[in-house]
Scaffold this active site. Structure first.
Site, PDB file in Angstrom:
ATOM      1  N   ASP A  46       0.850  -1.184   0.000  1.00  0.00           N
ATOM      2  CA  ASP A  46       0.000   0.000   0.000  1.00  0.00           C
ATOM      3  C   ASP A  46       0.893   1.245   0.000  1.00  0.00           C
ATOM      4  OD1 ASP A  46      -2.776   1.154   0.372  1.00  0.00           O
ATOM      5  OD2 ASP A  46      -1.655   2.133   1.976  1.00  0.00           O
ATOM      6  N   TYR A  51       3.365   9.479   0.881  1.00  0.00           N
ATOM      7  CA  TYR A  51       4.271   8.825   1.824  1.00  0.00           C
ATOM      8  C   TYR A  51       5.734   9.185   1.543  1.00  0.00           C
ATOM      9  CZ  TYR A  51       0.003   6.195   2.804  1.00  0.00           C
ATOM     10  OH  TYR A  51      -1.291   5.852   3.109  1.00  0.00           O
ATOM     11  N   LYS A  80      -1.992   6.142  -4.430  1.00  0.00           N
ATOM     12  CA  LYS A  80      -3.109   7.076  -4.204  1.00  0.00           C
ATOM     13  C   LYS A  80      -2.823   8.455  -4.786  1.00  0.00           C
ATOM     14  CE  LYS A  80      -3.701   4.689   0.189  1.00  0.00           C
ATOM     15  NZ  LYS A  80      -2.314   4.387   0.596  1.00  0.00           N
ATOM     16  N   HIS A 113      -7.084   9.665  -2.603  1.00  0.00           N
ATOM     17  CA  HIS A 113      -6.640   9.535  -1.214  1.00  0.00           C
ATOM     18  C   HIS A 113      -7.654  10.114  -0.211  1.00  0.00           C
ATOM     19  CE1 HIS A 113      -2.613   9.082   1.142  1.00  0.00           C
ATOM     20  NE2 HIS A 113      -3.634   8.839   1.934  1.00  0.00           N
ATOM     21  N   SER A 163     -10.624   6.487  -1.025  1.00  0.00           N
ATOM     22  CA  SER A 163     -10.214   6.369   0.370  1.00  0.00           C
ATOM     23  C   SER A 163     -10.825   7.524   1.164  1.00  0.00           C
ATOM     24  CB  SER A 163      -8.684   6.422   0.450  1.00  0.00           C
ATOM     25  OG  SER A 163      -8.271   6.293   1.786  1.00  0.00           O
ATOM     26  N   SER A 212      -4.746   1.499   9.409  1.00  0.00           N
ATOM     27  CA  SER A 212      -4.441   1.792  10.822  1.00  0.00           C
ATOM     28  C   SER A 212      -5.124   0.768  11.737  1.00  0.00           C
ATOM     29  CB  SER A 212      -4.838   3.224  11.189  1.00  0.00           C
ATOM     30  OG  SER A 212      -4.106   4.159  10.441  1.00  0.00           O
ATOM     31  N   PRO A 216      -4.646   3.485  17.894  1.00  0.00           N
ATOM     32  CA  PRO A 216      -3.847   4.605  18.385  1.00  0.00           C
ATOM     33  C   PRO A 216      -2.346   4.496  18.132  1.00  0.00           C
ATOM     34  CG  PRO A 216      -5.403   3.878  20.077  1.00  0.00           C
ATOM     35  CD  PRO A 216      -5.492   2.897  18.962  1.00  0.00           C
ATOM     36  N   GLU A 221       2.827   8.575  17.853  1.00  0.00           N
ATOM     37  CA  GLU A 221       4.088   9.188  17.404  1.00  0.00           C
ATOM     38  C   GLU A 221       3.856  10.491  16.646  1.00  0.00           C
ATOM     39  OE1 GLU A 221       5.075   5.594  15.162  1.00  0.00           O
ATOM     40  OE2 GLU A 221       5.370   6.811  13.377  1.00  0.00           O
ATOM     41  N   LYS A 268       1.601  -2.082   9.079  1.00  0.00           N
ATOM     42  CA  LYS A 268       2.951  -1.586   8.779  1.00  0.00           C
ATOM     43  C   LYS A 268       3.877  -1.951   9.923  1.00  0.00           C
ATOM     44  CE  LYS A 268       5.922   1.960   9.807  1.00  0.00           C
ATOM     45  NZ  LYS A 268       6.131   2.800  10.997  1.00  0.00           N
ATOM     46  N   SER A 269       5.040  -2.490   9.579  1.00  0.00           N
ATOM     47  CA  SER A 269       6.075  -2.707  10.586  1.00  0.00           C
ATOM     48  C   SER A 269       7.428  -2.756   9.897  1.00  0.00           C
ATOM     49  CB  SER A 269       5.839  -4.023  11.331  1.00  0.00           C
ATOM     50  OG  SER A 269       6.909  -4.238  12.223  1.00  0.00           O
ATOM     51  N   ALA A 276       6.738 -10.613  10.320  1.00  0.00           N
ATOM     52  CA  ALA A 276       6.411 -12.026  10.100  1.00  0.00           C
ATOM     53  C   ALA A 276       5.170 -12.406  10.912  1.00  0.00           C
ATOM     54  CB  ALA A 276       7.597 -12.895  10.500  1.00  0.00           C
ATOM     55  N   GLN A 277       5.111 -11.909  12.141  1.00  0.00           N
ATOM     56  CA  GLN A 277       3.984 -12.211  13.027  1.00  0.00           C
ATOM     57  C   GLN A 277       2.660 -11.734  12.402  1.00  0.00           C
ATOM     58  OE1 GLN A 277       2.665  -9.766  16.727  1.00  0.00           O
ATOM     59  NE2 GLN A 277       4.603 -10.726  17.237  1.00  0.00           N
TER      60      GLN A 277
HETATM   61  P1  NAD Z   1      -0.726   0.375  11.791  1.00  0.00           P
HETATM   62  O1  NAD Z   1      -2.058   0.284  12.432  1.00  0.00           O
HETATM   63  O2  NAD Z   1      -0.329  -0.622  10.791  1.00  0.00           O
HETATM   64  O3  NAD Z   1       0.305   0.423  13.008  1.00  0.00           O
HETATM   65  C1  NAD Z   1       1.659   0.600  12.803  1.00  0.00           C
HETATM   66  C2  NAD Z   1       2.319   0.701  14.163  1.00  0.00           C
HETATM   67  O4  NAD Z   1       2.104  -0.524  14.886  1.00  0.00           O
HETATM   68  C3  NAD Z   1       3.807   0.876  14.053  1.00  0.00           C
HETATM   69  O5  NAD Z   1       4.201   1.780  15.066  1.00  0.00           O
HETATM   70  C4  NAD Z   1       4.387  -0.494  14.342  1.00  0.00           C
HETATM   71  O6  NAD Z   1       5.615  -0.439  14.982  1.00  0.00           O
HETATM   72  C5  NAD Z   1       3.355  -1.100  15.259  1.00  0.00           C
HETATM   73  N1  NAD Z   1       3.236  -2.558  15.046  1.00  0.00           N
HETATM   74  C6  NAD Z   1       3.127  -3.183  13.858  1.00  0.00           C
HETATM   75  N2  NAD Z   1       3.010  -4.516  14.048  1.00  0.00           N
HETATM   76  C7  NAD Z   1       3.068  -4.720  15.385  1.00  0.00           C
HETATM   77  C8  NAD Z   1       3.014  -5.892  16.179  1.00  0.00           C
HETATM   78  N3  NAD Z   1       2.871  -7.100  15.657  1.00  0.00           N
HETATM   79  N4  NAD Z   1       3.122  -5.745  17.530  1.00  0.00           N
HETATM   80  C9  NAD Z   1       3.274  -4.524  18.082  1.00  0.00           C
HETATM   81  N5  NAD Z   1       3.321  -3.371  17.370  1.00  0.00           N
HETATM   82  C10 NAD Z   1       3.225  -3.478  16.028  1.00  0.00           C
HETATM   83  O7  NAD Z   1      -0.540   1.860  11.252  1.00  0.00           O
HETATM   84  P2  NAD Z   1      -0.590   2.715   9.948  1.00  0.00           P
HETATM   85  O8  NAD Z   1       0.758   2.777   9.366  1.00  0.00           O
HETATM   86  O9  NAD Z   1      -1.299   3.966  10.320  1.00  0.00           O
HETATM   87  O10 NAD Z   1      -1.578   1.940   8.956  1.00  0.00           O
HETATM   88  C11 NAD Z   1      -1.124   0.949   8.080  1.00  0.00           C
HETATM   89  C12 NAD Z   1      -1.075   1.432   6.645  1.00  0.00           C
HETATM   90  O11 NAD Z   1      -2.353   1.914   6.224  1.00  0.00           O
HETATM   91  C13 NAD Z   1      -0.153   2.637   6.399  1.00  0.00           C
HETATM   92  O12 NAD Z   1       1.202   2.274   6.412  1.00  0.00           O
HETATM   93  C14 NAD Z   1      -0.674   3.114   5.070  1.00  0.00           C
HETATM   94  O13 NAD Z   1      -0.165   2.302   4.036  1.00  0.00           O
HETATM   95  C15 NAD Z   1      -2.178   2.915   5.237  1.00  0.00           C
HETATM   96  N6  NAD Z   1      -2.888   4.155   5.665  1.00  0.00           N
HETATM   97  C16 NAD Z   1      -3.716   4.773   4.773  1.00  0.00           C
HETATM   98  C17 NAD Z   1      -4.368   5.951   5.118  1.00  0.00           C
HETATM   99  C18 NAD Z   1      -5.284   6.647   4.149  1.00  0.00           C
HETATM  100  O14 NAD Z   1      -5.660   7.809   4.382  1.00  0.00           O
HETATM  101  N7  NAD Z   1      -5.688   6.031   3.076  1.00  0.00           N
HETATM  102  C19 NAD Z   1      -4.166   6.512   6.390  1.00  0.00           C
HETATM  103  C20 NAD Z   1      -3.338   5.846   7.288  1.00  0.00           C
HETATM  104  C21 NAD Z   1      -2.712   4.660   6.912  1.00  0.00           C
END
Ligand code: NAD
Length: 316
Positions: A46, A51, A80, A113, A163, A212, A216, A221, A268-269, A276-277
């Site tokens: 994605d 970004y 997007k 977007h 989106s 997301s 939270p 961050e 995202k990680s 992997a998890q």
């Molecule tokens: P996310 O919900 O994926 O959370 C990421 C956070 O969680 C990071 O800080 C990471 O270190 C932590 N994390 C990841 N895996 C974990 C695990 N197994 N255990 C503990 N902590 C863990 O957050 P995000 O990046 O906001 O959302 C994911 C993706 O969605 C974005 O990267 C982006 O591609 C997309 N997104 C799109 C929009 C939009 O407006 N269309 C907005 C926000 C995000």
């Protein structure tokens, strides 16, 4: 890695239920992280102009293909259209920049977007333009959508979608779209289950991607007070109990809750263990009671609200 997919309409493309989010991955590590994610079995990425890392994401993809890890056809790449490119002449301009940056011949899914049109910013002035000074420059969505449809006709985009759209905006779009939106991409996590919007969009033939998924976590961050005040999902009691019961982590339970209801996820990680998890979610099943418990956690708490950080209240 076992994964599953959703069929997109009208193209018939298969979109993996599990993908990888690239927002906030620093430029200097993005190529490596994407390569490792492909190694770990992720097939959907994605991306977005906003970004700021599409060149580096593209480098990771290119290396993985060159090394024989995967073929282009096995990947599903989403990007997007940013808010400053909603005019019909700017849509192909922005799209071609994304395509060039990613180093690809086509994109599987291109999304508007946000339903927000900001004043055009030339590439030479600033790229990505971000929210800039947030000067609005209204463009009717039908104009932007017709330009998105032209991208499909050009063969460079397989699917188009939206989106951060609400049900009312979707109803309007569906009234005139010649190429129907294939995907609705919205914030979805246990504190904001978006159930009514998802039900409506699915009834209209759209597939859902939830973003997301960990609520939270991603917004703390960024200094979001709402995120800071919320109980972190990873410490939430109900989720912890369900996770212990299945010998899984809370992250895996949240992702499972979504994919079990046919909602695609894009965690995202940058951490190889977590990465992997997060992909290991197709070998257990939540009970109806567990699904109901998580569905019942919605507050609702919206964390990505331009009404709060950009003074553009699209959810008011
Ligand atoms: P996310 O919900 O994926 O959370 C990421 C956070 O969680 C990071 O800080 C990471 O270190 C932590 N994390 C990841 N895996 C974990 C695990 N197994 N255990 C503990 N902590 C863990 O957050 P995000 O990046 O906001 O959302 C994911 C993706 O969605 C974005 O990267 C982006 O591609 C997309 N997104 C799109 C929009 C939009 O407006 N269309 C907005 C926000 C995000």
């Amino acid at each position: 890695m076992a994964t599953e997919s959703l069929t997109l309409h009208p193209s018939g493309s298969k979109m993996p239920l599990l993908g990888f989010g690239t927002w906030k991955i620093p430029k200097d590590s993005a190529a490596d992280v994407v390569y490792k994610a492909i190694e770990a079995g992720y097939r959907l990425f994605d991306c977005a102009c906003d970004y700021g890392n599409e060149i580096q994401v593209g480098q990771g993809i290119k290396k993985a293909i060159a090394d024989g890890l995967v073929t282009r056809e096995e990947l599903f790449i989403t990007s997007k259209l940013w808010n400053t490119y909603h005019h019909k002449e700017h849509v192909p301009l922005a799209f071609n920049r994304t395509l060039t940056d990613l180093g690809l011949d086509y994109i599987d899914l291109y999304l508007i977007h946000f339903p927000i049109s900001l004043k055009f910013v030339p590439f030479e002035e600033r790229y990505p333009p971000e929210w800039g000074n947030m000067e609005q420059d209204p463009v009717p969505i039908h104009e932007t959508w017709a330009a998105m449809e032209s991208l499909v006709h050009s063969g460079k985009v397989k699917n188009i979608g939206v989106s951060n759209f609400t049900a009312v905006l979707l109803m309007d779009l569906l009234s005139y779209a010649k190429v129907k939106p294939a995907v609705l991409h919205i914030e979805v996590h246990p504190y904001l289950n978006n159930a009514d919007l998802i039900k409506f969009a699915q009834s209209q033939g759209l597939q859902i991607t939830g973003y997301s998924n960990f609520g939270p976590t991603s917004y703390v961050e960024l200094g979001s007070p709402a995120a800071k005040n919320a109980v972190p999902l990873f410490k939430e009691e109900n989720l912890s109990k369900i996770a212990a019961h299945h010998n899984k982590t809370v992250a895996q339970v949240i992702l499972r809750w979504l994919v079990q209801d046919k909602i695609a996820v894009i965690p995202k990680s940058v951490n190889p263990v977590r990465l992997a998890q997060n992909a290991d979610i197709f070998n257990f099943k939540l009970s109806t009671e567990e699904m109901d418990t998580i569905n019942g956690m919605s507050i609702p708490l919206r964390l990505n609200d331009p009404g709060v950080y950009a003074n553009i209240p699209i959810y008011a």
